[in-house]
Design an enzyme around this catalytic site. Structure first.
Site, mmCIF file in Angstrom:
data_model
loop_
_atom_site.group_PDB
_atom_site.id
_atom_site.type_symbol
_atom_site.label_atom_id
_atom_site.label_comp_id
_atom_site.label_asym_id
_atom_site.label_seq_id
_atom_site.Cartn_x
_atom_site.Cartn_y
_atom_site.Cartn_z
ATOM 1 N N LYS A 17 0.827 -1.221 0.000
ATOM 2 C CA LYS A 17 0.000 0.000 0.000
ATOM 3 C C LYS A 17 0.854 1.262 0.000
ATOM 4 O O LYS A 17 2.028 1.241 0.382
ATOM 5 C CB LYS A 17 -0.949 0.016 1.201
ATOM 6 C CG LYS A 17 -0.280 -0.099 2.585
ATOM 7 C CD LYS A 17 0.238 1.189 3.189
ATOM 8 C CE LYS A 17 0.988 0.987 4.489
ATOM 9 N NZ LYS A 17 1.786 2.130 4.936
ATOM 10 N N ASP A 145 -2.578 -2.162 9.864
ATOM 11 C CA ASP A 145 -2.589 -2.188 8.389
ATOM 12 C C ASP A 145 -3.093 -3.516 7.818
ATOM 13 O O ASP A 145 -3.303 -3.618 6.605
ATOM 14 C CB ASP A 145 -1.168 -1.960 7.838
ATOM 15 C CG ASP A 145 -0.652 -0.559 8.118
ATOM 16 O OD1 ASP A 145 -1.425 0.269 8.609
ATOM 17 O OD2 ASP A 145 0.546 -0.318 7.841
HETATM 18 P P1 ATP Z 1 4.929 -1.017 9.104
HETATM 19 O O1 ATP Z 1 3.810 -1.962 8.730
HETATM 20 O O2 ATP Z 1 5.378 -1.144 10.536
HETATM 21 O O3 ATP Z 1 4.748 0.376 8.620
HETATM 22 P P2 ATP Z 1 6.712 -1.445 6.929
HETATM 23 O O4 ATP Z 1 5.603 -1.485 5.979
HETATM 24 O O5 ATP Z 1 7.606 -0.263 6.866
HETATM 25 O O6 ATP Z 1 6.177 -1.586 8.389
HETATM 26 P P3 ATP Z 1 7.377 -4.262 6.859
HETATM 27 O O7 ATP Z 1 8.164 -4.797 5.727
HETATM 28 O O8 ATP Z 1 5.934 -4.614 6.927
HETATM 29 O O9 ATP Z 1 7.608 -2.703 6.849
HETATM 30 O O10 ATP Z 1 8.071 -4.780 8.206
HETATM 31 C C1 ATP Z 1 8.636 -4.045 9.235
HETATM 32 C C2 ATP Z 1 9.396 -4.994 10.165
HETATM 33 O O11 ATP Z 1 8.537 -6.049 10.615
HETATM 34 C C3 ATP Z 1 10.559 -5.688 9.480
HETATM 35 O O12 ATP Z 1 11.743 -4.972 9.643
HETATM 36 C C4 ATP Z 1 10.618 -7.051 10.179
HETATM 37 O O13 ATP Z 1 11.517 -7.027 11.271
HETATM 38 C C5 ATP Z 1 9.233 -7.291 10.749
HETATM 39 N N1 ATP Z 1 8.441 -8.351 10.055
HETATM 40 C C6 ATP Z 1 7.641 -9.232 10.643
HETATM 41 N N2 ATP Z 1 7.044 -10.032 9.746
HETATM 42 C C7 ATP Z 1 7.456 -9.642 8.546
HETATM 43 C C8 ATP Z 1 7.170 -10.092 7.217
HETATM 44 N N3 ATP Z 1 6.364 -11.123 6.946
HETATM 45 N N4 ATP Z 1 7.753 -9.431 6.208
HETATM 46 C C9 ATP Z 1 8.581 -8.382 6.471
HETATM 47 N N5 ATP Z 1 8.900 -7.949 7.696
HETATM 48 C C10 ATP Z 1 8.337 -8.555 8.735
#
Ligand code: ATP
Length: 310
Positions: A17, A145
């Site tokens: 998103k 989210d």
């Molecule tokens: P947020 O949803 O907190 O805004 P984001 O979209 O910036 O995060 P994501 O890739 O969703 O980033 O993941 C953030 C952190 O969550 C990663 O650094 C990781 O440590 C942890 N994590 C847990 N599960 C997952 C997953 N399935 N994929 C990626 N990261 C994950």
């Protein structure tokens, strides 16, 4: 019981998103900030394949930054599968294979997409056939989210970002995404925002504990006009993300110079999202940014949420 209950595997695709609008208010006593946001699901997808197994396991492939994705109970997809198993009293486990395309810690909700996909995949694999409402409730327990990744499209999130309502969006919006090699931690960006506000003395004004998405943002989405939406793109976390990563301002500037209407940091960053007037201009912006050594992606939105494919 669904026919998929005896399948060898179930393959689900869920979108990343962009927050086309992200207003951040004051911090509640529980540490969460008041939010008013508009999510748009875009055509950059996570694939999750669920296979029957006695235990719970997860493998991850697809992105360079694989080491930063936990393979234990901290993985959101694993937590989703276990939460569903408890909720429906499923005896046994699941082997989850995650094929990532959404940048890790990129502000695009990749982990949340994995969790939504795992819920849909396990529901089908185990033949539990939960209603959308029950899946939504489980999703909400996994993170603000996750319900959005389940539903997709364009939606307004209020409260702590968890109260979700669909928004009408006409047509198609073309975006150029510029991912970064290094992710940004969401809590770090929120802490930086609090510090910046303290420095500005904004705390004296008490940021509101309840926010709404401004009407012009919703009107722009309904119009289907990228020019109108570009005028309303906004992210309260952007200053904090730019504080951590000043180079992102230059990426936005280059994108706009190459023909994008406007650029914004997506969520907590560091992915930059550049809104383009049409697919052809988006391709020009992509080529131009590539020449500067960046690795831009051309996506469009809105697209549907987590879906079984194949
Ligand atoms: P947020 O949803 O907190 O805004 P984001 O979209 O910036 O995060 P994501 O890739 O969703 O980033 O993941 C953030 C952190 O969550 C990663 O650094 C990781 O440590 C942890 N994590 C847990 N599960 C997952 C997953 N399935 N994929 C990626 N990261 C994950």
């Amino acid at each position: 019981m669904s026919h998929a209950a005896f399948a060898d595997s179930v393959h689900v695709r869920a979108p990343g998103k962009i927050n086309v609008f992200l207003g951040v208010g004051g911090r509640h006593d529980d540490g969460y900030h008041a939010l008013a946001t508009v999510f748009q699901a875009v055509s950059l997808y996570e694939d999750v394949i669920a296979r029957p197994a006695d235990d719970f396991s997860v493998t991850v492939s697809g992105v360079e930054d694989i080491d930063s994705v936990p393979l234990d109970d901290r993985n959101l997809a694993m937590r989703a599968a276990k939460l569903l198993a408890v909720a429906v009293d499923h005896r046994g486990g699941v082997a989850l294979e995650i094929r990532k395309n959404v940048p890790v810690a990129g502000g695009m909700g990749g982990g949340s997409a994995d969790a939504a996909a795992a819920l849909v995949a396990c529901d089908a694999l185990w033949g539990t056939g939960l209603s959308q409402t029950r899946l939504h409730d489980l999703a909400a327990r996994l993170g603000a989210d996750v319900p959005f990744a389940l539903h997709g499209g364009t939606a307004v999130g209020t409260g702590r970002g968890d109260q979700l309502n669909p928004a009408l969006a006409r047509g198609r919006f073309d975006w150029i995404l510029v991912p970064s090699e290094q992710g940004l931690s969401t809590p770090v960006v929120y802490e930086r925002l609090d510090l910046l506000r303290e420095e500005e003395g904004a705390l004296a004004d008490d940021p509101p504990l309840s926010l709404d998405v401004p009407i012009p943002v919703l009107q722009a989405l309904r119009s289907g006009e990228p020019v109108q939406l570009a005028e309303t793109l906004f992210n309260d976390l952007q200053a904090a993300a730019l504080h951590e990563r000043p180079d992102l301002a230059e990426t936005i500037r280059q994108g706009v110079a190459a023909g994008a209407l406007q650029g914004i940091v997506s969520g907590s960053g560091p992915t930059v999202a550049l809104l383009c007037p049409d697919p052809e201009t988006a391709q020009d912006v992509q080529s131009s940014l590539r020449e500067t050594g960046l690795d831009p992606l051309h996506v469009h939105g809105p697209v549907p949420g987590a879906r079984i494919i194949g």
